[in-house]
Design an enzyme around this catalytic site. Sequence first.
Site, PDB file in Angstrom:
ATOM      1  CB  SER A 155      23.686  20.793   5.486  1.00 59.96           C
ATOM      2  OG  SER A 155      24.065  22.137   5.623  1.00 59.96           O
ATOM      3  NE  ARG A 156      23.507  17.345  11.702  1.00 60.41           N
ATOM      4  CZ  ARG A 156      24.308  16.601  12.432  1.00 60.41           C
ATOM      5  NH1 ARG A 156      23.884  16.122  13.563  1.00 60.41           N
ATOM      6  NH2 ARG A 156      25.522  16.305  12.038  1.00 60.41           N
ATOM      7  CB  THR A 157      26.354  22.911  10.133  1.00 60.72           C
ATOM      8  OG1 THR A 157      26.304  21.790  10.998  1.00 60.72           O
ATOM      9  CG2 THR A 157      27.071  24.065  10.784  1.00 60.72           C
TER      10      THR A 157
ATOM     11  NE  ARG B 236      27.734   4.349   2.629  1.00 58.40           N
ATOM     12  CZ  ARG B 236      28.683   4.739   1.769  1.00 58.40           C
ATOM     13  NH1 ARG B 236      28.365   5.184   0.572  1.00 58.40           N
ATOM     14  NH2 ARG B 236      29.958   4.663   2.106  1.00 58.40           N
TER      15      ARG B 236
ATOM     16  CD  GLU C 191      25.312  -0.516  -1.991  1.00 59.31           C
ATOM     17  OE1 GLU C 191      26.519  -0.763  -1.940  1.00 59.31           O
ATOM     18  OE2 GLU C 191      24.859   0.623  -2.167  1.00 59.31           O
TER      19      GLU C 191
ATOM     20  N   GLY D 114      29.914   5.245  -7.724  1.00 56.32           N
ATOM     21  CA  GLY D 114      30.182   6.678  -7.550  1.00 56.32           C
ATOM     22  C   GLY D 114      31.653   7.040  -7.640  1.00 56.32           C
TER      23      GLY D 114
ATOM     24  CG  PHE E  55      26.221  22.457   1.069  1.00 58.49           C
ATOM     25  CD1 PHE E  55      25.844  22.221  -0.247  1.00 58.49           C
ATOM     26  CD2 PHE E  55      26.864  23.643   1.369  1.00 58.49           C
ATOM     27  CE1 PHE E  55      26.104  23.161  -1.235  1.00 58.49           C
ATOM     28  CE2 PHE E  55      27.113  24.589   0.391  1.00 58.49           C
ATOM     29  CZ  PHE E  55      26.738  24.351  -0.919  1.00 58.49           C
ATOM     30  N   GLY E  56      28.428  18.657   2.110  1.00 63.01           N
ATOM     31  CA  GLY E  56      29.859  18.393   2.321  1.00 63.01           C
ATOM     32  C   GLY E  56      30.620  18.545   1.010  1.00 63.01           C
TER      33      GLY E  56
ATOM     34  CG  HIS F  24      28.071   1.813  -4.074  1.00 60.61           C
ATOM     35  ND1 HIS F  24      27.747   1.587  -2.758  1.00 60.61           N
ATOM     36  CD2 HIS F  24      28.814   2.950  -4.073  1.00 60.61           C
ATOM     37  CE1 HIS F  24      28.263   2.540  -1.995  1.00 60.61           C
ATOM     38  NE2 HIS F  24      28.937   3.380  -2.779  1.00 60.61           N
TER      39      HIS F  24
HETATM   40  C1  DGY Z   1      32.211   6.045  -0.383  1.00 63.92           C
HETATM   41  O1  DGY Z   1      33.429   6.203  -0.460  1.00 63.92           O
HETATM   42  O2  DGY Z   1      31.600   6.173   0.669  1.00 63.92           O
HETATM   43  C2  DGY Z   1      31.537   5.726  -1.658  1.00 63.92           C
HETATM   44  O3  DGY Z   1      30.238   5.331  -1.470  1.00 63.92           O
HETATM   45  C3  DGY Z   1      32.377   4.705  -2.392  1.00 63.92           C
HETATM   46  O4  DGY Z   1      32.039   4.673  -3.734  1.00 63.92           O
END
Ligand code: DGY
Length: 330
Positions: A175-177, A237, A266, A286, A153-154, A284
Amino acid sequence: MNPPAPRVLLTSPLAADVRTWLPPEVAEVVPVSGRAELEREIATAEGLICLLSDTIDAALLARAPRLRVIGNHAVGFDNVAVAEATRRGIVVCNTPDVLTSATADLTFALLLAAARRLPEAEALVREGGWTGWSPTQLLGADLGGRTLGLIGFGRIAQVVARRARGFDLHVTYHSRTRASAELENYLDATWKPMNELLSESDFVSLHCPLTPETRGLIGAAELARMKRDAFLINTARGACVDEDALAAALEAGHLGGAALDVYSDEPCVPARLLRAPRTLLLPHVGSATRGARARMAELCARGVAAVLAGARPRNVVNPEVFASGGTPAS
Ligand code: DGY
Protein backbone atom coordinates in the site's frame (compact mmCIF):
# COMPACT_ATOMS: atom_id res chain seq x y z
CA MET A 1 -48.25 24.63 9.71
CA ASN A 2 -44.90 22.81 9.68
CA PRO A 3 -42.79 23.23 6.54
CA PRO A 4 -42.78 20.12 4.33
CA ALA A 5 -40.17 17.51 5.27
CA PRO A 6 -37.06 17.52 3.04
CA ARG A 7 -37.19 15.20 0.07
CA VAL A 8 -34.72 12.29 0.02
CA LEU A 9 -34.44 10.36 -3.24
CA LEU A 10 -33.89 6.62 -3.06
CA THR A 11 -32.65 5.01 -6.27
CA SER A 12 -33.37 1.40 -5.24
CA PRO A 13 -35.12 -0.56 -2.51
CA LEU A 14 -32.52 -1.61 0.08
CA ALA A 15 -32.23 -4.61 2.40
CA ALA A 16 -33.69 -2.56 5.25
CA ASP A 17 -36.41 0.08 5.07
CA VAL A 18 -34.68 3.46 5.23
CA ARG A 19 -37.91 4.98 6.58
CA THR A 20 -37.00 3.45 9.94
CA TRP A 21 -34.36 6.18 10.24
CA LEU A 22 -36.04 8.68 7.93
CA PRO A 23 -39.67 8.70 9.17
CA PRO A 24 -42.18 11.09 7.53
CA GLU A 25 -41.55 13.89 10.03
CA VAL A 26 -37.81 13.76 9.17
CA ALA A 27 -37.94 13.24 5.39
CA GLU A 28 -40.18 12.43 2.50
CA VAL A 29 -38.47 9.38 0.98
CA VAL A 30 -39.06 9.40 -2.78
CA PRO A 31 -38.22 6.25 -4.77
CA VAL A 32 -36.79 7.11 -8.19
CA SER A 33 -36.08 4.76 -11.02
CA GLY A 34 -33.60 5.38 -13.82
CA ARG A 35 -31.40 8.32 -14.73
CA ALA A 36 -34.12 10.46 -16.32
CA GLU A 37 -36.29 10.42 -13.22
CA LEU A 38 -33.27 11.00 -10.99
CA GLU A 39 -32.26 14.02 -13.08
CA ARG A 40 -35.77 15.41 -12.82
CA GLU A 41 -36.36 14.82 -9.13
CA ILE A 42 -32.92 15.89 -7.93
CA ALA A 43 -33.92 19.52 -8.60
CA THR A 44 -36.01 19.62 -5.42
CA ALA A 45 -34.21 17.01 -3.29
CA GLU A 46 -32.16 17.71 -0.18
CA GLY A 47 -30.94 14.16 0.21
CA LEU A 48 -30.04 11.24 -2.03
CA ILE A 49 -29.48 7.58 -1.23
CA CYS A 50 -27.86 5.88 -4.20
CA LEU A 51 -26.05 2.71 -5.24
CA LEU A 52 -22.52 2.20 -6.51
CA SER A 53 -24.08 1.62 -9.93
CA ASP A 54 -25.51 5.17 -9.98
CA THR A 55 -23.22 7.73 -11.56
CA ILE A 56 -23.41 10.85 -9.46
CA ASP A 57 -21.42 13.14 -11.69
CA ALA A 58 -20.93 16.90 -11.94
CA ALA A 59 -23.74 17.18 -14.50
CA LEU A 60 -26.23 15.61 -12.07
CA LEU A 61 -25.02 17.74 -9.17
CA ALA A 62 -25.46 20.85 -11.32
CA ARG A 63 -29.18 20.03 -11.38
CA ALA A 64 -29.34 19.72 -7.58
CA PRO A 65 -29.36 23.23 -6.07
CA ARG A 66 -30.91 22.06 -2.79
CA LEU A 67 -28.95 18.84 -2.30
CA ARG A 68 -27.22 18.66 1.10
CA VAL A 69 -26.25 15.02 1.48
CA ILE A 70 -25.55 11.89 -0.54
CA GLY A 71 -25.63 8.50 1.19
CA ASN A 72 -23.71 6.18 -1.12
CA HIS A 73 -24.67 2.56 -0.43
CA ALA A 74 -21.09 1.25 -0.69
CA VAL A 75 -17.76 1.69 0.96
CA GLY A 76 -16.24 2.66 -2.42
CA PHE A 77 -17.31 6.06 -3.74
CA ASP A 78 -15.67 6.19 -7.16
CA ASN A 79 -19.17 6.60 -8.67
CA VAL A 80 -19.57 10.00 -6.98
CA ALA A 81 -17.93 13.23 -8.11
CA VAL A 82 -16.77 13.93 -4.56
CA ALA A 83 -14.69 17.04 -5.33
CA GLU A 84 -17.67 18.60 -7.09
CA ALA A 85 -19.97 17.65 -4.21
CA THR A 86 -17.53 19.27 -1.79
CA ARG A 87 -17.39 22.41 -3.93
CA ARG A 88 -21.17 22.58 -3.71
CA GLY A 89 -21.21 21.98 0.06
CA ILE A 90 -22.80 18.52 -0.29
CA VAL A 91 -21.85 15.95 2.32
CA VAL A 92 -20.99 12.49 0.92
CA CYS A 93 -21.40 9.48 3.23
CA ASN A 94 -20.40 5.88 2.54
CA THR A 95 -20.82 2.55 4.36
CA PRO A 96 -17.48 1.49 5.86
CA ASP A 97 -16.98 -1.22 8.50
CA VAL A 98 -20.39 -2.86 8.23
CA LEU A 99 -19.38 -4.83 5.11
CA THR A 100 -15.80 -5.57 6.06
CA SER A 101 -16.32 -9.14 7.31
CA ALA A 102 -18.71 -10.03 4.51
CA THR A 103 -16.28 -8.86 1.83
CA ALA A 104 -13.28 -10.48 3.52
CA ASP A 105 -15.25 -13.73 3.72
CA LEU A 106 -16.09 -13.54 0.03
CA THR A 107 -12.42 -12.96 -0.76
CA PHE A 108 -11.67 -16.26 0.93
CA ALA A 109 -14.60 -17.97 -0.74
CA LEU A 110 -13.13 -16.92 -4.10
CA LEU A 111 -9.59 -17.87 -3.12
CA LEU A 112 -10.61 -21.32 -1.94
CA ALA A 113 -12.98 -21.95 -4.81
CA ALA A 114 -10.36 -20.99 -7.39
CA ALA A 115 -7.53 -22.87 -5.67
CA ARG A 116 -9.61 -26.02 -5.32
CA ARG A 117 -11.35 -25.72 -8.71
CA LEU A 118 -14.85 -25.80 -7.24
CA PRO A 119 -16.71 -24.58 -10.36
CA GLU A 120 -15.12 -27.35 -12.48
CA ALA A 121 -15.71 -29.93 -9.77
CA GLU A 122 -19.35 -29.02 -9.37
CA ALA A 123 -19.94 -29.02 -13.11
CA LEU A 124 -18.42 -32.49 -13.34
CA VAL A 125 -20.95 -33.83 -10.84
CA ARG A 126 -23.97 -31.96 -12.23
CA GLU A 127 -23.18 -32.81 -15.84
CA GLY A 128 -22.85 -36.53 -15.07
CA GLY A 129 -19.15 -36.66 -15.95
CA TRP A 130 -17.98 -38.04 -12.59
CA THR A 131 -17.18 -41.71 -12.99
CA GLY A 132 -15.54 -42.29 -9.62
CA TRP A 133 -12.83 -41.23 -7.20
CA SER A 134 -9.43 -40.84 -8.74
CA PRO A 135 -6.07 -40.00 -7.15
CA THR A 136 -5.28 -37.48 -9.87
CA GLN A 137 -8.66 -35.93 -10.45
CA LEU A 138 -9.13 -32.17 -10.16
CA LEU A 139 -5.92 -31.50 -8.32
CA GLY A 140 -5.88 -27.98 -6.95
CA ALA A 141 -3.44 -25.61 -5.32
CA ASP A 142 -2.20 -25.94 -1.74
CA LEU A 143 -2.65 -23.03 0.64
CA GLY A 144 -0.57 -23.80 3.73
CA GLY A 145 2.88 -22.23 3.62
CA ARG A 146 2.17 -20.28 0.46
CA THR A 147 2.04 -16.51 0.09
CA LEU A 148 -0.98 -14.24 -0.14
CA GLY A 149 -0.13 -10.75 -1.43
CA LEU A 150 -2.68 -8.06 -0.62
CA ILE A 151 -2.77 -4.91 -2.73
CA GLY A 152 -4.20 -2.17 -0.53
CA PHE A 153 -4.23 -2.59 3.23
CA GLY A 154 -7.43 -0.97 4.47
CA ARG A 155 -10.10 -2.49 6.67
CA ILE A 156 -11.07 -5.34 4.34
CA ALA A 157 -7.50 -6.35 3.53
CA GLN A 158 -6.65 -6.40 7.22
CA VAL A 159 -9.50 -8.79 7.97
CA VAL A 160 -8.43 -10.93 5.00
CA ALA A 161 -4.95 -11.01 6.59
CA ARG A 162 -6.50 -12.23 9.85
CA ARG A 163 -8.49 -14.92 8.05
CA ALA A 164 -5.29 -15.97 6.19
CA ARG A 165 -3.60 -16.98 9.43
CA GLY A 166 -6.17 -19.71 9.86
CA PHE A 167 -5.07 -21.17 6.53
CA ASP A 168 -1.33 -20.94 7.34
CA LEU A 169 -0.73 -18.48 4.52
CA HIS A 170 2.16 -16.03 4.68
CA VAL A 171 0.76 -12.55 4.20
CA THR A 172 2.48 -9.71 2.41
CA TYR A 173 0.91 -6.43 1.39
CA HIS A 174 1.55 -3.37 -0.68
CA SER A 175 0.00 0.00 0.00
CA ARG A 176 1.17 3.56 -0.52
CA THR A 177 1.29 4.14 3.21
CA ARG A 178 2.96 1.46 5.24
CA ALA A 179 1.03 0.23 8.29
CA SER A 180 2.45 0.72 11.78
CA ALA A 181 4.91 -1.88 13.08
CA GLU A 182 2.30 -2.82 15.73
CA LEU A 183 -0.32 -3.56 13.09
CA GLU A 184 2.16 -5.47 10.91
CA ASN A 185 3.18 -7.55 13.93
CA TYR A 186 -0.40 -8.13 15.00
CA LEU A 187 -1.45 -9.28 11.53
CA ASP A 188 1.88 -10.95 10.79
CA ALA A 189 1.95 -9.10 7.47
CA THR A 190 5.04 -7.83 5.67
CA TRP A 191 5.07 -4.75 3.43
CA LYS A 192 6.60 -5.37 -0.02
CA PRO A 193 7.30 -3.19 -3.03
CA MET A 194 4.67 -3.88 -5.66
CA ASN A 195 6.96 -5.78 -8.04
CA GLU A 196 8.22 -8.08 -5.30
CA LEU A 197 4.73 -8.74 -4.06
CA LEU A 198 3.62 -9.67 -7.57
CA SER A 199 6.55 -11.97 -8.28
CA GLU A 200 6.53 -13.71 -4.89
CA SER A 201 2.81 -14.26 -4.25
CA ASP A 202 0.88 -17.43 -4.94
CA PHE A 203 -2.37 -15.52 -4.48
CA VAL A 204 -2.72 -11.81 -5.23
CA SER A 205 -5.85 -10.15 -3.89
CA LEU A 206 -6.93 -6.58 -4.66
CA HIS A 207 -8.32 -4.37 -1.90
CA CYS A 208 -7.55 -0.87 -3.11
CA PRO A 209 -10.11 1.84 -3.90
CA LEU A 210 -10.54 2.85 -7.54
CA THR A 211 -8.72 6.15 -8.03
CA PRO A 212 -6.89 7.65 -11.02
CA GLU A 213 -3.73 6.00 -9.61
CA THR A 214 -5.22 2.51 -9.28
CA ARG A 215 -7.15 2.44 -12.58
CA GLY A 216 -5.49 -0.28 -14.68
CA LEU A 217 -3.06 -1.02 -11.81
CA ILE A 218 -2.82 -4.67 -12.85
CA GLY A 219 -2.01 -4.70 -16.55
CA ALA A 220 -0.03 -6.95 -18.87
CA ALA A 221 3.33 -6.08 -17.27
CA GLU A 222 2.08 -6.77 -13.74
CA LEU A 223 0.43 -10.03 -14.77
CA ALA A 224 3.66 -11.11 -16.46
CA ARG A 225 5.46 -10.57 -13.15
CA MET A 226 3.12 -12.96 -11.35
CA LYS A 227 4.10 -16.61 -10.97
CA ARG A 228 2.86 -18.87 -13.72
CA ASP A 229 0.54 -20.73 -11.34
CA ALA A 230 -0.53 -17.76 -9.21
CA PHE A 231 -4.15 -16.69 -8.74
CA LEU A 232 -5.59 -13.19 -9.04
CA ILE A 233 -8.58 -12.35 -6.83
CA ASN A 234 -10.51 -9.11 -7.22
CA THR A 235 -13.24 -8.00 -4.83
CA ALA A 236 -12.30 -4.30 -5.10
CA ARG A 237 -13.15 -2.59 -8.38
CA GLY A 238 -13.00 -4.10 -11.85
CA ALA A 239 -11.26 -1.13 -13.41
CA CYS A 240 -8.20 -1.73 -11.21
CA VAL A 241 -7.43 -4.59 -13.61
CA ASP A 242 -6.91 -4.45 -17.37
CA GLU A 243 -9.49 -7.15 -18.12
CA ASP A 244 -8.28 -7.76 -21.65
CA ALA A 245 -4.73 -8.29 -20.44
CA LEU A 246 -6.04 -10.65 -17.75
CA ALA A 247 -7.99 -12.69 -20.29
CA ALA A 248 -4.88 -12.84 -22.50
CA ALA A 249 -2.76 -14.09 -19.58
CA LEU A 250 -5.31 -16.79 -18.74
CA GLU A 251 -5.59 -17.84 -22.39
CA ALA A 252 -1.80 -18.08 -22.61
CA GLY A 253 -1.78 -20.38 -19.56
CA HIS A 254 0.20 -17.85 -17.61
CA LEU A 255 -1.91 -17.78 -14.42
CA GLY A 256 -3.24 -20.54 -12.20
CA GLY A 257 -6.58 -18.76 -12.32
CA ALA A 258 -8.56 -15.62 -11.68
CA ALA A 259 -11.52 -15.15 -9.37
CA LEU A 260 -13.42 -11.93 -9.91
CA ASP A 261 -16.40 -10.33 -8.20
CA VAL A 262 -16.14 -6.96 -9.95
CA TYR A 263 -15.82 -5.66 -13.52
CA SER A 264 -14.95 -2.35 -15.09
CA ASP A 265 -18.34 -1.83 -16.79
CA GLU A 266 -20.87 -3.67 -14.62
CA PRO A 267 -23.07 -5.50 -15.34
CA CYS A 268 -21.20 -6.18 -18.61
CA VAL A 269 -18.62 -8.92 -18.25
CA PRO A 270 -16.17 -8.88 -21.17
CA ALA A 271 -16.84 -11.80 -23.51
CA ARG A 272 -13.15 -12.68 -23.50
CA LEU A 273 -13.24 -13.14 -19.71
CA LEU A 274 -16.39 -15.24 -19.95
CA ARG A 275 -14.52 -17.57 -22.31
CA ALA A 276 -11.19 -17.52 -20.47
CA PRO A 277 -10.05 -20.76 -18.82
CA ARG A 278 -9.66 -21.13 -15.03
CA THR A 279 -11.82 -18.10 -14.37
CA LEU A 280 -14.42 -17.84 -11.64
CA LEU A 281 -16.84 -14.97 -12.10
CA LEU A 282 -19.33 -13.63 -9.54
CA PRO A 283 -21.90 -10.80 -9.88
CA HIS A 284 -20.44 -8.25 -7.41
CA VAL A 285 -21.68 -9.95 -4.24
CA GLY A 286 -18.82 -8.99 -1.90
CA SER A 287 -21.10 -7.37 0.66
CA ALA A 288 -24.16 -9.52 -0.10
CA THR A 289 -25.03 -10.93 3.30
CA ARG A 290 -28.33 -10.10 4.98
CA GLY A 291 -26.59 -8.48 7.91
CA ALA A 292 -24.12 -6.41 5.90
CA ARG A 293 -26.71 -5.14 3.45
CA ALA A 294 -29.18 -4.25 6.23
CA ARG A 295 -26.45 -2.36 8.08
CA MET A 296 -25.39 -0.59 4.86
CA ALA A 297 -28.97 0.63 4.40
CA GLU A 298 -29.07 1.79 8.01
CA LEU A 299 -25.74 3.61 7.74
CA CYS A 300 -26.84 5.43 4.57
CA ALA A 301 -30.15 6.46 6.11
CA ARG A 302 -28.58 7.54 9.41
CA GLY A 303 -25.95 9.59 7.58
CA VAL A 304 -28.62 11.39 5.56
CA ALA A 305 -30.82 11.93 8.64
CA ALA A 306 -27.86 13.34 10.60
CA VAL A 307 -26.99 15.91 7.93
CA LEU A 308 -30.63 16.93 7.50
CA ALA A 309 -30.73 17.49 11.28
CA GLY A 310 -27.61 19.66 11.09
CA ALA A 311 -25.32 17.03 12.65
CA ARG A 312 -22.12 15.48 11.36
CA PRO A 313 -22.23 11.73 10.68
CA ARG A 314 -19.19 9.53 11.31
CA ASN A 315 -19.05 8.08 7.83
CA VAL A 316 -18.28 11.20 5.79
CA VAL A 317 -15.84 10.87 2.89
CA ASN A 318 -15.42 14.62 2.36
CA PRO A 319 -15.02 15.99 5.90
CA GLU A 320 -13.59 19.19 4.45
CA VAL A 321 -17.17 20.09 3.51
CA PHE A 322 -17.76 20.92 7.15
CA ALA A 323 -16.80 24.39 8.25
CA SER A 324 -15.08 24.59 11.62
CA GLY A 325 -18.49 25.03 13.27
CA GLY A 326 -19.52 21.53 12.10
CA THR A 327 -22.07 22.54 9.46
CA PRO A 328 -21.60 22.14 5.70
CA ALA A 329 -19.50 24.93 4.28
CA SER A 330 -22.09 26.45 1.94
C1 DGY B 1 -18.60 -1.52 -1.87
O1 DGY B 1 -19.28 -1.26 -0.87
O2 DGY B 1 -17.83 -0.71 -2.37
C2 DGY B 1 -18.75 -2.89 -2.39
O3 DGY B 1 -18.17 -3.04 -3.62
C3 DGY B 1 -20.23 -3.24 -2.38
O4 DGY B 1 -20.40 -4.61 -2.46
